[in-house]
Write a protein that holds these residues in place. Structure first.
Motif, PDB file in Angstrom:
ATOM      1  N   GLY A  41     -35.079   8.995  25.736  1.00 55.92           N
ATOM      2  CA  GLY A  41     -36.338   8.388  26.136  1.00 55.92           C
ATOM      3  C   GLY A  41     -36.124   7.138  26.974  1.00 55.92           C
ATOM      4  N   LEU A  42     -36.903   7.003  28.034  1.00 49.96           N
ATOM      5  CA  LEU A  42     -36.802   5.874  28.963  1.00 49.96           C
ATOM      6  C   LEU A  42     -38.159   5.191  29.093  1.00 49.96           C
ATOM      7  CD1 LEU A  42     -34.811   7.728  31.775  1.00 49.96           C
ATOM      8  CD2 LEU A  42     -33.859   6.367  29.902  1.00 49.96           C
ATOM      9  N   CYS A  43     -38.120   3.887  29.339  1.00 44.32           N
ATOM     10  CA  CYS A  43     -39.348   3.101  29.515  1.00 44.32           C
ATOM     11  C   CYS A  43     -40.316   3.355  28.365  1.00 44.32           C
ATOM     12  CB  CYS A  43     -39.995   3.400  30.865  1.00 44.32           C
ATOM     13  SG  CYS A  43     -39.065   2.757  32.262  1.00 44.32           S
ATOM     14  N   GLN A  44     -39.808   3.188  27.145  1.00 45.96           N
ATOM     15  CA  GLN A  44     -40.594   3.336  25.919  1.00 45.96           C
ATOM     16  C   GLN A  44     -41.271   4.701  25.827  1.00 45.96           C
ATOM     17  OE1 GLN A  44     -42.598  -0.461  24.643  1.00 45.96           O
ATOM     18  NE2 GLN A  44     -42.276  -0.982  26.800  1.00 45.96           N
ATOM     19  N   GLY A  45     -40.548   5.729  26.252  1.00 47.78           N
ATOM     20  CA  GLY A  45     -41.039   7.091  26.104  1.00 47.78           C
ATOM     21  C   GLY A  45     -41.888   7.605  27.245  1.00 47.78           C
ATOM     22  N   ASP A  46     -42.008   6.831  28.328  1.00 49.99           N
ATOM     23  CA  ASP A  46     -42.789   7.304  29.475  1.00 49.99           C
ATOM     24  C   ASP A  46     -42.157   8.549  30.102  1.00 49.99           C
ATOM     25  OD1 ASP A  46     -44.641   5.352  29.143  1.00 49.99           O
ATOM     26  OD2 ASP A  46     -43.923   4.057  30.770  1.00 49.99           O
ATOM     27  N   ALA A  47     -40.848   8.703  29.923  1.00 53.14           N
ATOM     28  CA  ALA A  47     -40.154   9.895  30.408  1.00 53.14           C
ATOM     29  C   ALA A  47     -38.920  10.110  29.540  1.00 53.14           C
ATOM     30  CB  ALA A  47     -39.757   9.748  31.876  1.00 53.14           C
ATOM     31  N   ARG A  48     -38.451  11.340  29.505  1.00 53.63           N
ATOM     32  CA  ARG A  48     -37.221  11.682  28.784  1.00 53.63           C
ATOM     33  C   ARG A  48     -36.333  12.497  29.709  1.00 53.63           C
ATOM     34  NH1 ARG A  48     -37.218  10.939  23.297  1.00 53.63           N
ATOM     35  NH2 ARG A  48     -39.220  10.369  22.352  1.00 53.63           N
ATOM     36  N   GLU A  71     -44.277  19.298  39.038  1.00 58.01           N
ATOM     37  CA  GLU A  71     -45.436  18.425  38.916  1.00 58.01           C
ATOM     38  C   GLU A  71     -45.079  17.043  38.371  1.00 58.01           C
ATOM     39  OE1 GLU A  71     -49.746  18.369  36.536  1.00 58.01           O
ATOM     40  OE2 GLU A  71     -48.578  20.210  36.676  1.00 58.01           O
ATOM     41  N   ARG A  72     -44.167  16.993  37.397  1.00 53.88           N
ATOM     42  CA  ARG A  72     -43.818  15.713  36.775  1.00 53.88           C
ATOM     43  C   ARG A  72     -42.709  14.965  37.509  1.00 53.88           C
ATOM     44  NH1 ARG A  72     -41.610  16.021  31.528  1.00 53.88           N
ATOM     45  NH2 ARG A  72     -40.787  18.069  32.071  1.00 53.88           N
ATOM     46  N   LEU A  73     -42.088  15.608  38.490  1.00 56.91           N
ATOM     47  CA  LEU A  73     -40.903  15.024  39.113  1.00 56.91           C
ATOM     48  C   LEU A  73     -41.147  13.673  39.781  1.00 56.91           C
ATOM     49  CD1 LEU A  73     -37.911  15.271  39.648  1.00 56.91           C
ATOM     50  CD2 LEU A  73     -38.427  16.671  41.675  1.00 56.91           C
ATOM     51  N   PRO A  74     -42.243  13.454  40.516  1.00 61.82           N
ATOM     52  CA  PRO A  74     -42.426  12.128  41.143  1.00 61.82           C
ATOM     53  C   PRO A  74     -42.397  10.988  40.129  1.00 61.82           C
ATOM     54  CG  PRO A  74     -43.915  13.704  42.141  1.00 61.82           C
ATOM     55  CD  PRO A  74     -43.290  14.412  40.958  1.00 61.82           C
ATOM     56  N   ASN A  75     -43.065  11.151  38.990  1.00 61.16           N
ATOM     57  CA  ASN A  75     -43.048  10.109  37.958  1.00 61.16           C
ATOM     58  C   ASN A  75     -41.660   9.963  37.357  1.00 61.16           C
ATOM     59  OD1 ASN A  75     -44.440   8.232  36.068  1.00 61.16           O
ATOM     60  ND2 ASN A  75     -43.820   9.748  34.554  1.00 61.16           N
ATOM     61  N   GLN A  76     -40.971  11.082  37.148  1.00 64.87           N
ATOM     62  CA  GLN A  76     -39.616  11.029  36.614  1.00 64.87           C
ATOM     63  C   GLN A  76     -38.677  10.310  37.581  1.00 64.87           C
ATOM     64  OE1 GLN A  76     -39.362  15.297  36.027  1.00 64.87           O
ATOM     65  NE2 GLN A  76     -39.304  15.039  33.807  1.00 64.87           N
ATOM     66  N   ILE A  77     -38.813  10.566  38.852  1.00 68.74           N
ATOM     67  CA  ILE A  77     -37.980   9.896  39.852  1.00 68.74           C
ATOM     68  C   ILE A  77     -38.157   8.385  39.751  1.00 68.74           C
ATOM     69  CG2 ILE A  77     -37.693   9.476  42.337  1.00 68.74           C
ATOM     70  CD1 ILE A  77     -38.358  12.457  42.769  1.00 68.74           C
TER      71      ILE A  77
END
Length: 199
Positions: A41-48, A71-77
């Motif tokens: 988990g990164l940024c308090q669970g905002d992404a894993r 779909e989720r890739l931009p936020n993950q990047i």
């Protein structure tokens, strides 16, 4: 075309993940200083990130099989770029062109194909490089409150912060610990941690 379809079948996340774990376990089998963990988990669970290898760096592996969307890739990047030293994205052939355009040029890109013997074949499309811009405020959030406070004590900077909330402790660490030292301490703490799913 028919021959190509017969030889290779659609990739799935679980198949790629199992193959990646097998490769990484073999590569680091003689290195007790390496931790391999799923779903960091990164940024308090905002992404894993799907798989993380932690040793002298934090290398994240993101899996986008042919069964996945982007779909989720931009936020993950955005999130991965703040924290991970190296990133490799493993994907099916159908996503390669879009991923090459979407991801920063320092991201590694590998293509995963499944043969008719159900063996995952990984091939490098783009070699990865080191992240040029780690964000210390995001990195330090990998530490739990007690871990962050203990690190403050190492630097003799805990005065006035023992009863403070974790965000204040994180900010204090960023203020008093140089980035390279902070990266070292975060990696070291992650490798020492016993109960990964505590909060």
């Amino acid at each position: 075309m028919f021959k190509r379809m017969e030889m290779f079948m659609k990739t799935r996340d679980i198949d790629i993940r199992m193959s990646l774990h097998s490769i990484l376990s073999e590569e680091f089998s003689d290195d007790p200083n390496t931790l391999i963990i799923d779903e960091l988990g990164l940024c308090q669970g905002d992404a894993r990130v799907d798989v993380a290898v932690i040793n002298g760096a934090i290398h994240g592996y993101e899996i986008k099989s042919e069964s996945d969307t982007l779909e989720r890739l931009p936020n993950q990047i955005d999130i991965y770029n703040k924290i991970l030293d190296n990133i490799t994205i493993i994907t099916g052939q159908c996503h390669i062109d879009r991923i090459l355009k979407m991801t920063p040029p320092w991201w590694g890109v590998q293509q995963a194909e499944m043969s008719d013997t159900k063996t995952i074949i990984l091939s490098t499309i783009r070699n990865g490089k080191q992240n040029p811009d780690i964000d210390p405020h995001s990195l330090v959030q990998l530490l739990w409150r007690d871990e962050a406070l203990e690190l403050l004590k190492v630097y003799g900077a805990e005065r006035g912060f023992i009863s403070k909330p974790r965000r204040d402790i994180w900010n204090r660490l960023v203020d008093c610990v140089p980035l390279e030292e902070l990266k070292f301490h975060v990696r070291n703490q992650l490798k020492k941690r016993k109960n990964w799913r505590s909060v």
